[in-house]
Scaffold this motif. Structure first.
Motif, PDB file in Angstrom:
ATOM      1  N   SER A 158       0.829  -1.212   0.000  1.00  0.00           N
ATOM      2  CA  SER A 158       0.000   0.000   0.000  1.00  0.00           C
ATOM      3  C   SER A 158       0.861   1.259   0.000  1.00  0.00           C
ATOM      4  O   SER A 158       0.553   2.241  -0.695  1.00  0.00           O
ATOM      5  CB  SER A 158      -0.924   0.006   1.221  1.00  0.00           C
ATOM      6  OG  SER A 158      -1.863  -1.041   1.152  1.00  0.00           O
ATOM      7  N   LEU A 161       2.191   1.949  -3.471  1.00  0.00           N
ATOM      8  CA  LEU A 161       1.188   2.619  -4.301  1.00  0.00           C
ATOM      9  C   LEU A 161       1.094   4.104  -3.966  1.00  0.00           C
ATOM     10  O   LEU A 161       1.020   4.960  -4.857  1.00  0.00           O
ATOM     11  CB  LEU A 161      -0.174   1.951  -4.121  1.00  0.00           C
ATOM     12  CG  LEU A 161      -0.390   0.613  -4.832  1.00  0.00           C
ATOM     13  CD1 LEU A 161      -1.656  -0.063  -4.321  1.00  0.00           C
ATOM     14  CD2 LEU A 161      -0.485   0.819  -6.341  1.00  0.00           C
ATOM     15  N   ASN A 177      -3.577   8.317 -10.386  1.00  0.00           N
ATOM     16  CA  ASN A 177      -3.464   6.877 -10.170  1.00  0.00           C
ATOM     17  C   ASN A 177      -2.865   6.179 -11.389  1.00  0.00           C
ATOM     18  O   ASN A 177      -3.087   4.990 -11.602  1.00  0.00           O
ATOM     19  CB  ASN A 177      -4.844   6.281  -9.848  1.00  0.00           C
ATOM     20  CG  ASN A 177      -5.437   6.858  -8.579  1.00  0.00           C
ATOM     21  OD1 ASN A 177      -4.723   7.150  -7.622  1.00  0.00           O
ATOM     22  ND2 ASN A 177      -6.747   7.050  -8.564  1.00  0.00           N
ATOM     23  N   ASP A 180      -1.211   2.783 -10.881  1.00  0.00           N
ATOM     24  CA  ASP A 180      -1.915   1.726 -10.133  1.00  0.00           C
ATOM     25  C   ASP A 180      -2.040   0.424 -10.912  1.00  0.00           C
ATOM     26  O   ASP A 180      -1.797  -0.669 -10.377  1.00  0.00           O
ATOM     27  CB  ASP A 180      -3.311   2.196  -9.709  1.00  0.00           C
ATOM     28  CG  ASP A 180      -3.276   3.162  -8.533  1.00  0.00           C
ATOM     29  OD1 ASP A 180      -2.212   3.760  -8.282  1.00  0.00           O
ATOM     30  OD2 ASP A 180      -4.317   3.314  -7.870  1.00  0.00           O
ATOM     31  N   THR A 181      -2.427   0.511 -12.183  1.00  0.00           N
ATOM     32  CA  THR A 181      -2.658  -0.719 -12.952  1.00  0.00           C
ATOM     33  C   THR A 181      -1.353  -1.439 -13.298  1.00  0.00           C
ATOM     34  O   THR A 181      -1.367  -2.615 -13.666  1.00  0.00           O
ATOM     35  CB  THR A 181      -3.425  -0.428 -14.255  1.00  0.00           C
ATOM     36  OG1 THR A 181      -2.714   0.549 -15.023  1.00  0.00           O
ATOM     37  CG2 THR A 181      -4.825   0.087 -13.945  1.00  0.00           C
ATOM     38  N   ASP A 184      -0.723  -3.240  -9.300  1.00  0.00           N
ATOM     39  CA  ASP A 184      -1.770  -3.750  -8.422  1.00  0.00           C
ATOM     40  C   ASP A 184      -1.620  -5.219  -8.036  1.00  0.00           C
ATOM     41  O   ASP A 184      -2.155  -5.661  -7.026  1.00  0.00           O
ATOM     42  CB  ASP A 184      -3.157  -3.510  -9.039  1.00  0.00           C
ATOM     43  CG  ASP A 184      -3.294  -4.072 -10.451  1.00  0.00           C
ATOM     44  OD1 ASP A 184      -2.294  -4.618 -10.986  1.00  0.00           O
ATOM     45  OD2 ASP A 184      -4.388  -3.956 -11.027  1.00  0.00           O
ATOM     46  N   ASN A 299       4.079  -5.006 -12.004  1.00  0.00           N
ATOM     47  CA  ASN A 299       3.596  -6.366 -12.220  1.00  0.00           C
ATOM     48  C   ASN A 299       4.514  -7.076 -13.216  1.00  0.00           C
ATOM     49  O   ASN A 299       4.995  -6.470 -14.176  1.00  0.00           O
ATOM     50  CB  ASN A 299       2.169  -6.343 -12.770  1.00  0.00           C
ATOM     51  CG  ASN A 299       1.210  -5.619 -11.839  1.00  0.00           C
ATOM     52  OD1 ASN A 299       1.434  -5.527 -10.638  1.00  0.00           O
ATOM     53  ND2 ASN A 299       0.122  -5.108 -12.406  1.00  0.00           N
TER      54      ASN A 299
END
Length: 336
Positions: A158, A161, A177, A180-181, A184, A299
């Motif tokens: 968290s 982010l 944001n 974010d993707t 995540d 990711n």
């Protein structure tokens, strides 16, 4: 104006109140975001205070980590690190050699001549197919180890982010944001670190010996939680290593190579190392040092290319796009 956590030899690492970004008004939020971005652009490092992770949580995680490293070596080796793809488990002193070198044979040579004096335990996200964490048997002092570490992992995720959102605000991206993707899933690594007690004469006899060799980190950012022992040094713009002295209640955050690449080199990934700590006690032995690093990454399936606003034309992009997971595996493979 933010205070300096470190200021020497042309290096200024700011001490920033992150609470003003999380809980302040719009002006405070913007000013804090710009200070964070500026710190990454100029030093590659910042210190954050007033983060959501409480001092009591940090103390409990450090205490739990120390209990793991007190296990017999044979027990720890049964949870050994296996592959760069998994990047989970225990590494004994001398197993890893952090360095800027990428040639495996050259890394092997310096690992033999000057091994890093540290042991570590890597924890990844706990639901990744094919790559389970190597959890120790929970008995006696280690009861609750998994729940402690998975909870801390999620809190650090968290915070990752939140810091990346601050970078987006500081960059003036329309979507605060934006990152974010890319983040995540939580393909990050929680590393527990123990630098064993060592005789002070060892460093005198071996002048090139360090506890962790000079290197940059590989991912987006690293969250570093230090004890009070010290020993972390950051390379200044003038090429000298400067002490990054622990400040109680703070988290040291540094940008990694992948974020530098992502930012089209507008953000710095700065070389650092861990050396013989300042001598704070009488006697012949340096006490053990503990730290906890949370290595944050995009990711593993994310495709990373220059962030909008860091280039005006396609020709100004310094790097081609790259798959995050493949890049990180390639970098890890050279260090073990």
């Amino acid at each position: 104006m933010e205070k300096a956590a470190v200021q020497a030899d042309g290096l200024l690492i700011p001490l920033i109140d992150f609470g003003k970004f999380l809980n302040g008004d719009e002006t405070q939020k913007l000013e804090t975001a710009k200070a964070i971005l500026h710190g990454f652009q100029t030093a590659g490092f910042i210190y954050l205070r007033n983060i959501p992770i409480t001092p009591s949580t940090r103390a409990h995680v450090f205490n739990t980590s120390a209990k793991f490293f007190k296990l017999p070596l044979e027990t720890k080796l049964s949870h050994g690190w296996t592959t760069p793809e998994a990047n989970r488990g225990y590494s004994a002193p001398g197993r890893e050699k952090v360095t800027q070198l990428t040639d495996i044979s050259e890394v092997s040579k310096i690992r033999t001549s000057a091994p890093d004096i540290k042991e570590s335990f890597e924890i990844g996200r706990d639901n990744e197919p094919g790559h389970p964490n190597q959890w120790p048997l929970e008995r006696d002092d280690l009861v609750g180890f998994k729940s402690t570490m998975t909870s801390f992992f999620d809190q650090c995720k968290s915070l990752h982010l939140d810091v990346m959102r601050a970078i987006a605000v500081g960059m003036g991206l329309d979507d605060h944001n934006y990152f974010d993707t890319f983040l995540d899933v939580g393909d990050n690594t929680l590393r527990l670190l123990h630098y064993p007690a060592v005789d002070k004469k060892f460093f005198q006899i071996n002048p090139g010996q360090v506890r962790a060799g000079e290197h940059s980190d590989y991912g987006s950012i690293t969250l570093l939680f230090q004890d009070e022992r010290g020993g972390l040094q950051v390379k200044s713009p003038n090429g000298q290593f400067v002490d990054a002295t622990p400040i109680e209640g703070t988290c040291v955050v540094n940008a990694g190579d992948l974020l530098a690449r992502w930012s089209n080199d507008t953000i710095k990934s700065t070389i650092h190392r861990v050396v013989e700590p300042p001598s704070k006690t009488d006697g012949d032995i340096h006490p053990p040092r503990y730290s906890i690093a949370y290595f944050c990454n995009p990711n593993s399936k994310a495709y990373i290319e220059a962030i909008p606003g860091t280039y005006a034309t396609e020709a100004e992009k310094k790097y081609p796009g790259i798959n995050s997971g493949q890049y990180l595996v390639q970098r890890l493979a050279a260090t073990y």
